[in-house]
Design an enzyme around this catalytic site. Sequence first.
Site, mmCIF file in Angstrom:
data_model
loop_
_atom_site.group_PDB
_atom_site.id
_atom_site.type_symbol
_atom_site.label_atom_id
_atom_site.label_comp_id
_atom_site.label_asym_id
_atom_site.label_seq_id
_atom_site.Cartn_x
_atom_site.Cartn_y
_atom_site.Cartn_z
ATOM 1 N N ARG A 72 16.699 -38.602 -12.168
ATOM 2 C CA ARG A 72 15.897 -39.312 -13.111
ATOM 3 C C ARG A 72 14.547 -38.907 -12.754
ATOM 4 N NH1 ARG A 72 18.584 -42.922 -16.369
ATOM 5 N NH2 ARG A 72 20.508 -43.405 -15.713
ATOM 6 N N ARG A 98 16.755 -43.475 -22.410
ATOM 7 C CA ARG A 98 16.847 -43.001 -20.769
ATOM 8 C C ARG A 98 16.289 -44.230 -20.089
ATOM 9 N NH1 ARG A 98 20.434 -40.053 -19.293
ATOM 10 N NH2 ARG A 98 19.270 -39.511 -17.488
ATOM 11 N N ILE A 99 16.991 -44.526 -18.903
ATOM 12 C CA ILE A 99 16.084 -45.557 -18.141
ATOM 13 C C ILE A 99 14.814 -44.825 -17.617
ATOM 14 C CG2 ILE A 99 16.212 -47.068 -16.208
ATOM 15 C CD1 ILE A 99 19.121 -47.671 -16.967
ATOM 16 N N HIS A 116 13.794 -53.515 -28.180
ATOM 17 C CA HIS A 116 15.392 -53.820 -27.565
ATOM 18 C C HIS A 116 16.049 -54.671 -28.561
ATOM 19 C CE1 HIS A 116 18.630 -54.336 -24.627
ATOM 20 N NE2 HIS A 116 18.487 -55.587 -25.041
ATOM 21 N N ASP A 152 14.386 -53.633 -19.524
ATOM 22 C CA ASP A 152 14.669 -54.764 -20.576
ATOM 23 C C ASP A 152 13.864 -56.278 -20.013
ATOM 24 O OD1 ASP A 152 15.633 -52.758 -22.205
ATOM 25 O OD2 ASP A 152 17.655 -53.583 -21.663
ATOM 26 N N GLU A 181 14.048 -54.829 -36.873
ATOM 27 C CA GLU A 181 13.513 -53.955 -36.002
ATOM 28 C C GLU A 181 12.311 -53.342 -36.666
ATOM 29 O OE1 GLU A 181 15.981 -51.583 -33.548
ATOM 30 O OE2 GLU A 181 17.633 -52.679 -33.831
HETATM 31 C C1 GRF Z 1 17.798 -49.249 -32.388
HETATM 32 O O1 GRF Z 1 18.517 -50.438 -32.671
HETATM 33 C C2 GRF Z 1 16.786 -49.895 -31.138
HETATM 34 O O2 GRF Z 1 16.720 -51.249 -30.966
HETATM 35 C C3 GRF Z 1 17.800 -49.164 -30.021
HETATM 36 O O3 GRF Z 1 18.270 -48.270 -30.765
HETATM 37 C C4 GRF Z 1 18.188 -48.302 -31.916
HETATM 38 C C5 GRF Z 1 17.190 -47.088 -32.681
HETATM 39 O O4 GRF Z 1 17.298 -46.698 -33.829
HETATM 40 N N1 GRF Z 1 17.244 -49.071 -28.722
HETATM 41 P P1 GRF Z 1 16.401 -45.682 -34.395
HETATM 42 O O5 GRF Z 1 16.687 -44.287 -33.622
HETATM 43 O O6 GRF Z 1 15.135 -45.832 -34.440
HETATM 44 O O7 GRF Z 1 17.013 -45.314 -35.735
#
Ligand code: GRF
Length: 216
Positions: A72, A98-99, A116, A152, A181
């Site tokens: 990593r 990726r973390i 998240h 997170d 989102e």
């Molecule tokens: C979203 O649900 C985000 O929260 C998660 O992965 C998904 C990504 O969707 N981490 P996109 O690639 O932005 O369409």
Amino acid sequence: MPSEATKKCRFVILISGRGSNMQNIVQVIARHGLPAKVCAVIANRADAKGLPWAKEQGIPVEVVPHKDYATREQFDNVLARVVHRYQPDYILLAGFMRILTPIFIEQFKNKIINIHPSLLPLFPGLNTNQQALQAQLQWHGCTVHFVTAKLDSGPTIAQGIVPVYQNDTVDSLAQRLLAVEHKTYAQVVEWLAKGLVKLNEKGQVFVQGVRHRAIY
Ligand code: GRF
């Protein structure tokens, strides 16, 4: 040198897949004429579905395949070098799977933002929609937060909230959440672009003096 009035907030967006959040951010910046520029979209996989769209918009795209690196840390070093080239004010993780290690995070302290799909601190990690259903929650959501070394867990900037219905499946819930989102990340991008987000030394976030912003 551009004057303060014309200076644009520079974003680099990291993706791993579909890139619908990335696409929405690019569109919102254009639609609202925000003082911001997406300087590059970078993926850790060459087959990330969002890359062709970004390229068509004339945004520089880069691929740093994580599989090419044994650790990593090695991957993060190369990724950091590529990101530095674009001199971002903020790095937006948008479905970037990726973390990141402290090697990367410390080079961009308080500049990395993630979305998240849960109401953190509930459900860090993966399969959040499934966990929300299993827990029989009435509300689910997403969190846009600063990235720190603990996964997170960084300071929250805003959360988006959706109801959970009795007949929801993982897919129906994920779909309802994705719309929120998009709204939540776009709102945070607007605040960042306008310089309205402040993170104090206690790790508290203020947006124009207000904490705990929720988006519905
Ligand atoms: C979203 O649900 C985000 O929260 C998660 O992965 C998904 C990504 O969707 N981490 P996109 O690639 O932005 O369409």
